[in-house]
Design a protein around this motif. Structure first.
Motif, PDB file in Angstrom:
ATOM      1  N   ASN A   5       0.864  -1.185   0.000  1.00 19.09           N
ATOM      2  CA  ASN A   5       0.000   0.000   0.000  1.00 19.09           C
ATOM      3  C   ASN A   5       0.894   1.227   0.000  1.00 19.09           C
ATOM      4  O   ASN A   5       1.822   1.327   0.804  1.00 19.09           O
ATOM      5  N   VAL A   6       0.601   2.149  -0.898  1.00 19.89           N
ATOM      6  CA  VAL A   6       1.412   3.355  -1.020  1.00 19.89           C
ATOM      7  C   VAL A   6       0.492   4.564  -0.892  1.00 19.89           C
ATOM      8  O   VAL A   6      -0.572   4.602  -1.514  1.00 19.89           O
ATOM      9  N   GLU A   7       0.908   5.529  -0.098  1.00 24.57           N
ATOM     10  CA  GLU A   7       0.118   6.748   0.075  1.00 24.57           C
ATOM     11  C   GLU A   7       0.647   7.843  -0.841  1.00 24.57           C
ATOM     12  O   GLU A   7       1.857   7.983  -1.030  1.00 24.57           O
ATOM     13  N   PHE A   8      -0.279   8.601  -1.429  1.00 21.57           N
ATOM     14  CA  PHE A   8       0.047   9.725  -2.294  1.00 21.57           C
ATOM     15  C   PHE A   8      -0.724  10.946  -1.824  1.00 21.57           C
ATOM     16  O   PHE A   8      -1.798  10.829  -1.242  1.00 21.57           O
ATOM     17  N   SER A  26      -4.325   1.241 -16.271  1.00 25.21           N
ATOM     18  CA  SER A  26      -4.797   1.429 -14.899  1.00 25.21           C
ATOM     19  C   SER A  26      -3.716   2.113 -14.066  1.00 25.21           C
ATOM     20  O   SER A  26      -2.524   2.084 -14.414  1.00 25.21           O
ATOM     21  N   MET A  27      -4.147   2.713 -12.971  1.00 24.16           N
ATOM     22  CA  MET A  27      -3.180   3.328 -12.070  1.00 24.16           C
ATOM     23  C   MET A  27      -2.258   2.270 -11.481  1.00 24.16           C
ATOM     24  O   MET A  27      -1.061   2.503 -11.327  1.00 24.16           O
ATOM     25  N   LYS A  28      -2.812   1.122 -11.176  1.00 25.67           N
ATOM     26  CA  LYS A  28      -2.008   0.029 -10.626  1.00 25.67           C
ATOM     27  C   LYS A  28      -0.903  -0.363 -11.603  1.00 25.67           C
ATOM     28  O   LYS A  28       0.260  -0.497 -11.219  1.00 25.67           O
ATOM     29  N   ALA A  29      -1.269  -0.519 -12.866  1.00 25.22           N
ATOM     30  CA  ALA A  29      -0.270  -0.888 -13.879  1.00 25.22           C
ATOM     31  C   ALA A  29       0.761   0.215 -14.057  1.00 25.22           C
ATOM     32  O   ALA A  29       1.960  -0.056 -14.202  1.00 25.22           O
ATOM     33  N   LEU A  30       0.321   1.468 -14.036  1.00 23.27           N
ATOM     34  CA  LEU A  30       1.230   2.605 -14.194  1.00 23.27           C
ATOM     35  C   LEU A  30       2.271   2.632 -13.084  1.00 23.27           C
ATOM     36  O   LEU A  30       3.477   2.747 -13.344  1.00 23.27           O
ATOM     37  N   VAL A  31       1.820   2.491 -11.844  1.00 17.62           N
ATOM     38  CA  VAL A  31       2.734   2.538 -10.702  1.00 17.62           C
ATOM     39  C   VAL A  31       3.655   1.324 -10.699  1.00 17.62           C
ATOM     40  O   VAL A  31       4.855   1.434 -10.434  1.00 17.62           O
TER      41      VAL A  31
END
Length: 80
Positions: A5-8, A26-31
């Motif tokens: 889990n990462v906070e932004f 997706s954001m998941k894929a991007l990160v």
């Protein structure tokens, strides 16, 4: 598969949403892709540094002869 889990900040999160939308991913894929790319870069830099250290160690006497003014003074020693 392990997860993280990462906070932004709100701004970072909005930027990630926008970039993911622009790229059609997706954001998941991007990160995940960004992290994977950084891991590859880090490993390459480590490997390059190791190659340089081995090369320098193998040719230390040649470097010392070519650049005597850069040799450590007595008591400083030579970095390994």
């Amino acid at each position: 598969m392990p997860a993280l889990n990462v906070e932004f900040s709100e701004r970072e999160l909005e930027d990630l949403r926008q970039i993911a939308k622009e790229r059609g991913t997706s954001m998941k894929a991007l990160v995940r892709e960004a992290a994977a790319a950084d891991i590859v870069r880090h490993r390459a830099l480590q490997e390059g540094a190791d190659v340089f250290r081995r090369f320098f160690a193998a040719h230390a006497d040649e470097f010392a002869a070519a650049f005597p003014e850069d040799e450590p003074t007595k008591g400083e020693g030579r970095a390994a």
